[in-house]
Motif scaffolding. Sequence first.
Motif, PDB file in Angstrom:
ATOM      1  N   ALA A 154     -48.417 -32.819 -26.408  1.00  0.00           N
ATOM      2  CA  ALA A 154     -49.025 -33.955 -27.132  1.00  0.00           C
ATOM      3  C   ALA A 154     -48.839 -35.260 -26.353  1.00  0.00           C
ATOM      4  N   SER A 155     -47.689 -35.406 -25.693  1.00  0.00           N
ATOM      5  CA  SER A 155     -47.430 -36.656 -24.957  1.00  0.00           C
ATOM      6  C   SER A 155     -48.397 -36.805 -23.779  1.00  0.00           C
ATOM      7  N   LYS A 156     -48.957 -35.688 -23.320  1.00  0.00           N
ATOM      8  CA  LYS A 156     -49.900 -35.720 -22.189  1.00  0.00           C
ATOM      9  C   LYS A 156     -51.346 -35.826 -22.653  1.00  0.00           C
ATOM     10  N   LEU A 157     -51.584 -35.601 -23.956  1.00  0.00           N
ATOM     11  CA  LEU A 157     -52.972 -35.574 -24.460  1.00  0.00           C
ATOM     12  C   LEU A 157     -53.116 -36.484 -25.689  1.00  0.00           C
ATOM     13  N   PRO A 158     -53.060 -37.807 -25.475  1.00  0.00           N
ATOM     14  CA  PRO A 158     -53.121 -38.721 -26.624  1.00  0.00           C
ATOM     15  C   PRO A 158     -54.446 -38.641 -27.390  1.00  0.00           C
ATOM     16  N   GLU A 159     -55.463 -38.060 -26.766  1.00  0.00           N
ATOM     17  CA  GLU A 159     -56.767 -37.951 -27.442  1.00  0.00           C
ATOM     18  C   GLU A 159     -56.787 -36.872 -28.529  1.00  0.00           C
TER      19      GLU A 159
END
Length: 301
Positions: A154-159
Amino acid sequence: MNLKDKIEKLKKEKNFVILAHYYVDASVQEVADFVGDSYFLSKKATQIDAENILLCGVSFMAESAKILNPEKNVYMADDSADCPMAHMIDVDKIEEIKKQYDDVCVVCYVNSTAEIKAHSDVCVTSSNAVRVVKAVKEKRIFFVPDNNLGRYVASKLPEKEFIFHDGFCHVHTSINKEELIKAKNALPHAKVLTHPECRQDIIELSDFVGSTSEIIDYASKSDANAFIICTEIGVFYELGKKNPQKKFYSVGHRQFCPNMKKITADKVLEVLENGAEPIIVDEEIAEKARVSLNRMLELAK
Ligand code: 13P
Ligand code: SF4
Protein backbone atom coordinates in the motif's frame (compact mmCIF):
# COMPACT_ATOMS: atom_id res chain seq x y z
CA MET A 1 28.35 -43.52 -0.60
CA ASN A 2 27.62 -40.31 1.33
CA LEU A 3 24.15 -38.84 1.81
CA LYS A 4 24.55 -36.29 -0.98
CA ASP A 5 25.68 -38.92 -3.52
CA LYS A 6 22.84 -41.27 -2.52
CA ILE A 7 20.31 -38.45 -3.08
CA GLU A 8 21.89 -37.54 -6.46
CA LYS A 9 21.76 -41.16 -7.61
CA LEU A 10 18.17 -41.80 -6.50
CA LYS A 11 16.76 -38.59 -7.89
CA LYS A 12 18.08 -39.51 -11.37
CA GLU A 13 16.94 -43.13 -11.11
CA LYS A 14 13.46 -42.20 -9.91
CA ASN A 15 12.96 -39.13 -12.12
CA PHE A 16 12.73 -36.51 -9.34
CA VAL A 17 13.48 -32.81 -9.37
CA ILE A 18 14.14 -31.19 -5.99
CA LEU A 19 12.95 -27.61 -5.51
CA ALA A 20 13.96 -25.83 -2.31
CA HIS A 21 13.25 -22.51 -0.64
CA TYR A 22 16.11 -20.38 0.73
CA TYR A 23 14.85 -20.91 4.30
CA VAL A 24 15.49 -24.66 4.43
CA ASP A 25 18.72 -25.89 5.96
CA ALA A 26 21.93 -25.50 3.92
CA SER A 27 22.33 -29.30 3.70
CA VAL A 28 18.97 -29.46 1.86
CA GLN A 29 19.74 -26.46 -0.40
CA GLU A 30 22.93 -28.32 -1.39
CA VAL A 31 21.06 -31.34 -2.75
CA ALA A 32 18.35 -29.31 -4.51
CA ASP A 33 18.24 -28.86 -8.29
CA PHE A 34 16.77 -25.38 -7.92
CA VAL A 35 16.69 -23.04 -4.91
CA GLY A 36 14.73 -19.79 -4.90
CA ASP A 37 12.10 -17.50 -3.48
CA SER A 38 8.38 -18.29 -3.60
CA TYR A 39 7.89 -16.60 -6.99
CA PHE A 40 10.80 -18.48 -8.55
CA LEU A 41 9.54 -21.78 -7.13
CA SER A 42 6.01 -21.28 -8.50
CA LYS A 43 7.36 -20.32 -11.95
CA LYS A 44 9.86 -23.18 -11.93
CA ALA A 45 7.13 -25.66 -11.01
CA THR A 46 5.48 -24.94 -14.39
CA GLN A 47 8.72 -25.76 -16.28
CA ILE A 48 9.66 -29.14 -14.82
CA ASP A 49 10.01 -32.14 -17.16
CA ALA A 50 10.51 -34.76 -14.45
CA GLU A 51 7.56 -36.85 -13.38
CA ASN A 52 8.11 -36.18 -9.65
CA ILE A 53 8.73 -32.96 -7.74
CA LEU A 54 10.09 -33.02 -4.21
CA LEU A 55 9.29 -29.62 -2.73
CA CYS A 56 11.55 -28.68 0.17
CA GLY A 57 9.67 -25.89 1.87
CA VAL A 58 6.31 -25.50 3.64
CA SER A 59 2.99 -26.97 2.53
CA PHE A 60 1.56 -23.97 0.67
CA MET A 61 4.57 -24.23 -1.67
CA ALA A 62 3.95 -27.91 -2.36
CA GLU A 63 0.22 -27.24 -2.86
CA SER A 64 0.99 -24.49 -5.36
CA ALA A 65 3.39 -26.77 -7.25
CA LYS A 66 0.66 -29.43 -7.43
CA ILE A 67 -2.05 -26.95 -8.48
CA LEU A 68 0.17 -25.63 -11.28
CA ASN A 69 1.17 -29.19 -12.30
CA PRO A 70 -1.86 -31.40 -11.79
CA GLU A 71 -0.32 -34.22 -13.84
CA LYS A 72 2.90 -34.45 -11.77
CA ASN A 73 3.44 -36.14 -8.43
CA VAL A 74 4.45 -33.59 -5.79
CA TYR A 75 5.99 -34.71 -2.49
CA MET A 76 7.23 -33.05 0.66
CA ALA A 77 10.10 -34.36 2.76
CA ASP A 78 7.96 -33.67 5.86
CA ASP A 79 4.33 -32.80 5.23
CA SER A 80 3.89 -31.38 8.73
CA ALA A 81 6.04 -28.38 7.68
CA ASP A 82 3.33 -25.74 7.48
CA CYS A 83 3.32 -21.94 7.55
CA PRO A 84 1.12 -20.67 10.43
CA MET A 85 0.36 -17.49 8.51
CA ALA A 86 -1.36 -19.53 5.79
CA HIS A 87 -4.14 -20.33 8.30
CA MET A 88 -4.71 -16.80 9.58
CA ILE A 89 -7.55 -16.01 7.18
CA ASP A 90 -10.73 -17.96 6.50
CA VAL A 91 -13.16 -18.10 3.61
CA ASP A 92 -15.97 -16.51 5.68
CA LYS A 93 -13.92 -13.33 6.13
CA ILE A 94 -13.29 -13.09 2.39
CA GLU A 95 -16.96 -13.64 1.60
CA GLU A 96 -17.97 -11.01 4.19
CA ILE A 97 -15.71 -8.39 2.54
CA LYS A 98 -16.90 -9.37 -0.95
CA LYS A 99 -20.51 -8.88 0.21
CA GLN A 100 -19.66 -5.50 1.72
CA TYR A 101 -17.80 -4.21 -1.37
CA ASP A 102 -18.82 -5.46 -4.81
CA ASP A 103 -15.85 -3.69 -6.44
CA VAL A 104 -13.14 -5.35 -4.33
CA CYS A 105 -10.21 -7.36 -5.69
CA VAL A 106 -9.11 -10.06 -3.23
CA VAL A 107 -5.33 -10.30 -3.40
CA CYS A 108 -3.87 -13.26 -1.65
CA TYR A 109 -0.25 -13.72 -0.63
CA VAL A 110 0.90 -17.20 -1.71
CA ASN A 111 1.48 -17.96 1.98
CA SER A 112 -2.14 -19.15 2.14
CA THR A 113 -4.08 -22.38 1.72
CA ALA A 114 -5.35 -23.63 -1.65
CA GLU A 115 -8.90 -22.91 -0.45
CA ILE A 116 -8.06 -19.25 0.20
CA LYS A 117 -6.39 -18.99 -3.21
CA ALA A 118 -9.57 -20.44 -4.73
CA HIS A 119 -11.64 -17.66 -3.15
CA SER A 120 -9.23 -14.91 -4.20
CA ASP A 121 -8.93 -13.01 -7.47
CA VAL A 122 -5.17 -13.08 -7.78
CA CYS A 123 -2.12 -14.33 -5.85
CA VAL A 124 1.09 -12.45 -5.16
CA THR A 125 4.50 -13.22 -3.71
CA SER A 126 6.73 -10.75 -1.89
CA SER A 127 8.77 -10.11 -5.04
CA ASN A 128 5.86 -9.33 -7.37
CA ALA A 129 3.14 -7.97 -5.04
CA VAL A 130 3.62 -4.28 -5.94
CA ARG A 131 3.73 -5.08 -9.68
CA VAL A 132 0.68 -7.36 -9.59
CA VAL A 133 -1.52 -5.13 -7.40
CA LYS A 134 -0.63 -2.11 -9.57
CA ALA A 135 -1.72 -4.08 -12.65
CA VAL A 136 -5.19 -5.13 -11.44
CA LYS A 137 -7.96 -2.83 -12.65
CA GLU A 138 -9.77 -2.56 -9.31
CA LYS A 139 -8.95 0.32 -7.01
CA ARG A 140 -10.17 -1.38 -3.84
CA ILE A 141 -7.92 -4.20 -2.62
CA PHE A 142 -8.52 -6.70 0.17
CA PHE A 143 -5.02 -7.96 0.95
CA VAL A 144 -4.77 -11.29 2.81
CA PRO A 145 -3.38 -12.74 5.03
CA ASP A 146 -0.19 -10.74 5.79
CA ASN A 147 -0.79 -7.32 7.34
CA ASN A 148 2.83 -6.18 7.03
CA LEU A 149 3.24 -7.10 3.38
CA GLY A 150 -0.16 -5.52 2.64
CA ARG A 151 0.90 -2.26 4.29
CA TYR A 152 4.25 -2.29 2.50
CA VAL A 153 2.51 -2.74 -0.89
CA ALA A 154 0.00 0.00 0.00
CA SER A 155 2.86 2.40 0.78
CA LYS A 156 4.07 1.95 -2.82
CA LEU A 157 0.61 2.32 -4.43
CA PRO A 158 -1.13 5.42 -3.02
CA GLU A 159 -3.62 5.29 -5.91
CA LYS A 160 -5.23 2.12 -4.48
CA GLU A 161 -7.52 1.75 -1.45
CA PHE A 162 -6.56 -1.12 0.83
CA ILE A 163 -8.45 -3.22 3.33
CA PHE A 164 -5.93 -5.13 5.44
CA HIS A 165 -6.17 -8.40 7.31
CA ASP A 166 -4.35 -9.17 10.57
CA GLY A 167 -2.17 -12.16 9.57
CA PHE A 168 1.54 -12.12 10.30
CA CYS A 169 4.72 -14.19 10.18
CA HIS A 170 5.94 -14.93 13.70
CA VAL A 171 9.54 -15.14 12.47
CA HIS A 172 9.66 -11.74 10.77
CA THR A 173 7.58 -9.90 13.38
CA SER A 174 9.97 -11.12 16.08
CA ILE A 175 12.70 -8.91 14.62
CA ASN A 176 12.52 -5.88 16.89
CA LYS A 177 13.40 -2.24 16.51
CA GLU A 178 15.58 -1.90 19.64
CA GLU A 179 17.74 -4.85 18.61
CA LEU A 180 18.03 -3.53 15.06
CA ILE A 181 19.09 -0.09 16.32
CA LYS A 182 21.70 -1.77 18.52
CA ALA A 183 23.01 -3.74 15.53
CA LYS A 184 23.10 -0.60 13.36
CA ASN A 185 25.04 1.29 16.03
CA ALA A 186 27.53 -1.55 16.31
CA LEU A 187 27.90 -1.77 12.51
CA PRO A 188 27.44 1.78 11.23
CA HIS A 189 28.62 0.95 7.69
CA ALA A 190 26.38 -2.08 7.25
CA LYS A 191 23.38 -1.91 4.93
CA VAL A 192 20.08 -3.17 6.35
CA LEU A 193 18.26 -5.59 4.00
CA THR A 194 14.73 -6.49 5.02
CA HIS A 195 11.89 -8.79 3.98
CA PRO A 196 8.50 -7.03 3.64
CA GLU A 197 6.91 -9.45 6.15
CA CYS A 198 8.77 -7.41 8.80
CA ARG A 199 6.98 -4.71 10.79
CA GLN A 200 6.86 -1.16 9.47
CA ASP A 201 9.31 0.17 12.11
CA ILE A 202 11.93 -2.27 10.78
CA ILE A 203 11.17 -1.36 7.15
CA GLU A 204 11.65 2.35 7.98
CA LEU A 205 15.16 1.62 9.28
CA SER A 206 16.16 -0.39 6.19
CA ASP A 207 18.24 0.45 3.13
CA PHE A 208 16.48 -2.13 0.97
CA VAL A 209 13.23 -4.12 1.18
CA GLY A 210 12.64 -7.22 -0.94
CA SER A 211 11.98 -10.94 -1.19
CA THR A 212 14.66 -13.47 -0.24
CA SER A 213 16.01 -13.57 -3.84
CA GLU A 214 15.97 -9.80 -4.08
CA ILE A 215 17.90 -9.51 -0.79
CA ILE A 216 20.51 -11.96 -2.12
CA ASP A 217 20.76 -10.06 -5.45
CA TYR A 218 21.04 -6.70 -3.72
CA ALA A 219 23.84 -7.88 -1.41
CA SER A 220 25.68 -9.53 -4.30
CA LYS A 221 25.61 -6.40 -6.47
CA SER A 222 26.28 -3.90 -3.67
CA ASP A 223 29.67 -2.26 -3.10
CA ALA A 224 29.10 -2.48 0.66
CA ASN A 225 30.80 -5.33 2.48
CA ALA A 226 28.64 -5.67 5.61
CA PHE A 227 24.91 -6.28 5.80
CA ILE A 228 22.33 -6.67 8.57
CA ILE A 229 19.80 -9.19 7.30
CA CYS A 230 16.19 -8.95 8.49
CA THR A 231 14.74 -12.25 7.33
CA GLU A 232 15.02 -15.96 8.15
CA ILE A 233 18.61 -17.20 8.62
CA GLY A 234 18.36 -19.80 5.82
CA VAL A 235 19.32 -17.04 3.32
CA PHE A 236 22.77 -16.78 4.93
CA TYR A 237 23.85 -19.92 3.08
CA GLU A 238 23.34 -18.44 -0.42
CA LEU A 239 24.51 -14.99 0.71
CA GLY A 240 27.79 -16.49 1.95
CA LYS A 241 28.19 -18.75 -1.09
CA LYS A 242 27.79 -15.87 -3.53
CA ASN A 243 29.76 -13.36 -1.43
CA PRO A 244 32.51 -15.11 0.53
CA GLN A 245 34.33 -11.82 1.13
CA LYS A 246 31.28 -10.00 2.59
CA LYS A 247 29.92 -10.15 6.15
CA PHE A 248 26.29 -10.85 7.05
CA TYR A 249 24.73 -10.27 10.47
CA SER A 250 21.37 -11.22 11.96
CA VAL A 251 19.36 -9.25 14.53
CA GLY A 252 18.86 -11.20 17.76
CA HIS A 253 18.31 -14.94 17.78
CA ARG A 254 14.76 -15.48 16.57
CA GLN A 255 15.19 -15.39 12.79
CA PHE A 256 14.47 -19.09 12.60
CA CYS A 257 11.42 -20.69 10.98
CA PRO A 258 10.83 -23.99 12.82
CA ASN A 259 8.62 -25.29 10.03
CA MET A 260 11.15 -24.71 7.26
CA LYS A 261 13.78 -26.38 9.44
CA LYS A 262 11.70 -29.57 9.69
CA ILE A 263 12.99 -30.35 6.20
CA THR A 264 16.26 -32.26 6.53
CA ALA A 265 18.51 -34.04 4.02
CA ASP A 266 17.83 -37.33 5.85
CA LYS A 267 14.09 -36.91 5.24
CA VAL A 268 14.77 -36.08 1.58
CA LEU A 269 16.67 -39.37 1.24
CA GLU A 270 13.88 -41.24 3.04
CA VAL A 271 11.29 -40.02 0.48
CA LEU A 272 13.56 -40.92 -2.44
CA GLU A 273 14.27 -44.35 -1.01
CA ASN A 274 10.87 -45.37 0.32
CA GLY A 275 8.33 -42.98 -1.25
CA ALA A 276 5.71 -40.89 0.55
CA GLU A 277 2.09 -39.89 0.20
CA PRO A 278 1.83 -37.42 -2.71
CA ILE A 279 0.25 -34.00 -2.13
CA ILE A 280 -3.45 -34.03 -3.02
CA VAL A 281 -5.50 -30.90 -3.62
CA ASP A 282 -9.26 -31.19 -4.08
CA GLU A 283 -9.85 -30.83 -7.86
CA GLU A 284 -12.59 -28.20 -7.59
CA ILE A 285 -10.46 -26.05 -5.25
CA ALA A 286 -7.35 -26.62 -7.39
CA GLU A 287 -9.13 -25.46 -10.54
CA LYS A 288 -10.14 -22.13 -8.97
CA ALA A 289 -6.81 -21.64 -7.16
CA ARG A 290 -5.00 -22.24 -10.48
CA VAL A 291 -6.81 -19.22 -11.96
CA SER A 292 -5.45 -16.95 -9.16
CA LEU A 293 -1.93 -18.38 -9.43
CA ASN A 294 -1.86 -18.18 -13.24
CA ARG A 295 -3.17 -14.63 -13.11
CA MET A 296 -0.22 -13.76 -10.86
CA LEU A 297 2.26 -15.43 -13.24
CA GLU A 298 0.73 -13.47 -16.13
CA LEU A 299 0.61 -10.05 -14.41
CA ALA A 300 4.06 -10.43 -12.84
CA LYS A 301 5.81 -10.95 -16.19
P1 13P B 1 10.02 -15.22 -0.41
O1 13P B 1 11.11 -16.22 -0.61
O2 13P B 1 9.10 -15.20 -1.56
O3 13P B 1 10.59 -13.89 -0.10
O4 13P B 1 9.12 -15.75 0.79
C1 13P B 1 9.34 -15.62 2.11
C2 13P B 1 8.59 -16.57 2.94
O5 13P B 1 8.24 -16.28 4.05
C3 13P B 1 8.28 -17.89 2.48
O6 13P B 1 7.69 -18.56 3.50
FE1 SF4 C 1 5.63 -18.85 7.25
FE2 SF4 C 1 7.21 -17.01 8.29
FE3 SF4 C 1 8.07 -19.52 8.15
FE4 SF4 C 1 7.79 -18.04 5.90
S1 SF4 C 1 9.19 -17.69 7.59
S2 SF4 C 1 7.11 -20.15 6.22
S3 SF4 C 1 5.99 -16.80 6.43
S4 SF4 C 1 6.32 -18.76 9.37
